[in-house]
Scaffold this motif. Structure first.
Motif, PDB file in Angstrom:
ATOM      1  N   ASP A 195       0.048   9.844  10.801  1.00 21.40           N
ATOM      2  CA  ASP A 195      -0.091  11.272  10.540  1.00 21.40           C
ATOM      3  C   ASP A 195       1.107  11.986  11.138  1.00 21.40           C
ATOM      4  N   THR A 244       8.283   2.882  -0.102  1.00 24.78           N
ATOM      5  CA  THR A 244       8.241   1.493   0.344  1.00 24.78           C
ATOM      6  C   THR A 244       9.542   0.789  -0.022  1.00 24.78           C
ATOM      7  N   HIS A 272      -0.202   1.351   2.039  1.00 26.47           N
ATOM      8  CA  HIS A 272      -0.227   2.804   2.151  1.00 26.47           C
ATOM      9  C   HIS A 272      -0.970   3.289   3.393  1.00 26.47           C
ATOM     10  N   THR A 302      -0.284   4.983   6.749  1.00 25.09           N
ATOM     11  CA  THR A 302       0.828   5.737   7.320  1.00 25.09           C
ATOM     12  C   THR A 302       0.381   6.471   8.570  1.00 25.09           C
ATOM     13  N   GLY A 305      13.131   3.142   1.465  1.00 26.94           N
ATOM     14  CA  GLY A 305      12.648   3.810   2.665  1.00 26.94           C
ATOM     15  C   GLY A 305      13.750   4.091   3.666  1.00 26.94           C
ATOM     16  N   LYS A 336       7.476  14.064   6.124  1.00 23.17           N
ATOM     17  CA  LYS A 336       6.311  13.393   6.692  1.00 23.17           C
ATOM     18  C   LYS A 336       6.460  11.878   6.585  1.00 23.17           C
ATOM     19  N   PHE A 337       5.736  11.160   7.430  1.00 28.16           N
ATOM     20  CA  PHE A 337       5.736   9.699   7.344  1.00 28.16           C
ATOM     21  C   PHE A 337       5.240   9.237   5.976  1.00 28.16           C
ATOM     22  N   SER A 338       4.291   9.960   5.406  1.00 27.34           N
ATOM     23  CA  SER A 338       3.739   9.576   4.109  1.00 27.34           C
ATOM     24  C   SER A 338       4.731   9.787   2.969  1.00 27.34           C
ATOM     25  N   ASP A 339       5.820  10.532   3.204  1.00 32.74           N
ATOM     26  CA  ASP A 339       6.828  10.778   2.165  1.00 32.74           C
ATOM     27  C   ASP A 339       7.842   9.645   2.045  1.00 32.74           C
ATOM     28  N   HIS A 388       2.736  -0.899   5.431  1.00 29.30           N
ATOM     29  CA  HIS A 388       3.331   0.144   4.588  1.00 29.30           C
ATOM     30  C   HIS A 388       3.000  -0.058   3.113  1.00 29.30           C
TER      31      HIS A 388
END
Length: 70
Positions: free
Chosen positions: A17, A33, A13, A15, A37, A27-30, A10
């Motif tokens: 999809d 860390t 970066h 992640t 989180g 989203k997972f990318s949002d 994580h």
């Protein structure tokens, strides 16, 4: 060990999809860390995780089955 690998992945970066919560458009990318989180996960998702842990602890692997097993 899984927590260490998860932190390393994580923090670099990497992640998944897709969406963590499609209804909340998250989203997972949002997910940030660190400790922040856990605050970004919807309450219903955290409850699902806690209920799963409780099921594993109480039904699948109860500690009372392993008394004296050292």
């Amino acid at each position: 060990m899984a927590a260490v690998v998860g932190t390393i992945v994580h923090n670099n970066h990497i992640t998944f999809d897709g969406y963590l919560s499609p209804s909340a458009n998250l989203k997972f990318s949002d997910i940030p860390t660190g400790v922040d989180g856990i605050r970004a996960i919807p309450t219903a998702g955290l409850l699902q995780i806690l209920f799963f842990f409780a099921l594993v602890e109480l039904a699948w692997m109860p500690a009372s089955k392993y008394d004296g097993d050292y």
